[in-house]
Enzyme design. Sequence first.
Site, mmCIF file in Angstrom:
data_model
loop_
_atom_site.group_PDB
_atom_site.id
_atom_site.type_symbol
_atom_site.label_atom_id
_atom_site.label_comp_id
_atom_site.label_asym_id
_atom_site.label_seq_id
_atom_site.Cartn_x
_atom_site.Cartn_y
_atom_site.Cartn_z
ATOM 1 C CE1 TYR A 1 -4.362 -1.183 0.182
ATOM 2 C CE2 TYR A 1 -3.358 -2.882 1.553
ATOM 3 C CZ TYR A 1 -4.424 -2.417 0.799
ATOM 4 O OH TYR A 1 -5.537 -3.193 0.663
ATOM 5 C CD GLU A 2 3.504 2.318 -3.970
ATOM 6 O OE1 GLU A 2 3.393 3.351 -4.662
ATOM 7 O OE2 GLU A 2 4.186 1.321 -4.308
ATOM 8 C CG HIS A 3 -1.604 6.365 -2.685
ATOM 9 N ND1 HIS A 3 -0.816 7.478 -2.839
ATOM 10 C CD2 HIS A 3 -1.380 5.579 -3.775
ATOM 11 C CE1 HIS A 3 -0.159 7.392 -3.985
ATOM 12 N NE2 HIS A 3 -0.478 6.247 -4.564
#
Length: 303
Positions: free
Chosen positions: A154-156
């Site tokens: 996950y990046e956001h």
Amino acid sequence: MELSKIIVSFFVLQFLLFQSPINAAPGNSNIFREYIGAEFKNVKFSDVPIHSDVEFHFILSFAIDYTMSSSSPSPTNGQFNVYWDTDNLTPSAVSAIKNQHSNVKVALSLGGDSVGGSSAYFNPSSVDSWVSNAVSSLTDIINQYNLDGIDIDYEHFQADPNTFAECIGMLITTLKNNGVISFASIAPYDDDEVQSHYKALWKSYSQVIDYVNFQFYGYDKETTVSQFMDYFSTQRSNYEGGRILASFSTDGISGLSPENGFFTACSELKSKGELVGIFVWSADDSKSNGFKYEKQSQALLAI
């Protein structure tokens, strides 16, 4: 026991208790990992060269808790769907590559950067509901594809770091306890928001996380070998005691590249006993150059 021996024993015990794990090299190993399937470039498992003397992990990219059934993608609170190249990377293809190579394992990665052209957010309704849905939906996918592990990318985020830590930590713990997966990794990179979430996860659940796929290719394209070594040392501190892999990208956009010294840095890490392994983003981009850097990476790890 003589008083002198008691004193010596006391100081030896103090030394052992207060030694920081970060001062001890994690040890070299032969793990090679590669993301595959995110860019739909018709790459197959069988296209990628596999050295018999490495532990090889394919990481399918991505499973995302979003749906595309409406006009725009929307989050599903832990109900995961497959978003990798299912035309080429099928359950039968997973079985075939694992049967052909006993040193191959296959995992799936959760999240990624985007879905349907929009950012893919971690957006749970609650910890309990998200974990329940995620365990159920991922167990189905993992069993269908005969997978071995998961990767967290996950990046956001539309949740605070503690919520992320509890959701992901409980997910990994439950899947392991249920015998669904045998390993798990995380894939942070050098961004304040990203790091705050993954460091919270690491603080509470490092014991169930086997590998740290730190995205060193997220740094500037002009990164030098010396800077890479400093970055690696910093992330060893951030994820203390973790098995941190060196990494590069074959899209040529950023980070220390193979052409500019990545393998020099890896050789330095290996000489220090710190080259746990190497991972690559991604097989999709490497297809056009014949996977030459995958071959070089595995040759270095197999020595």
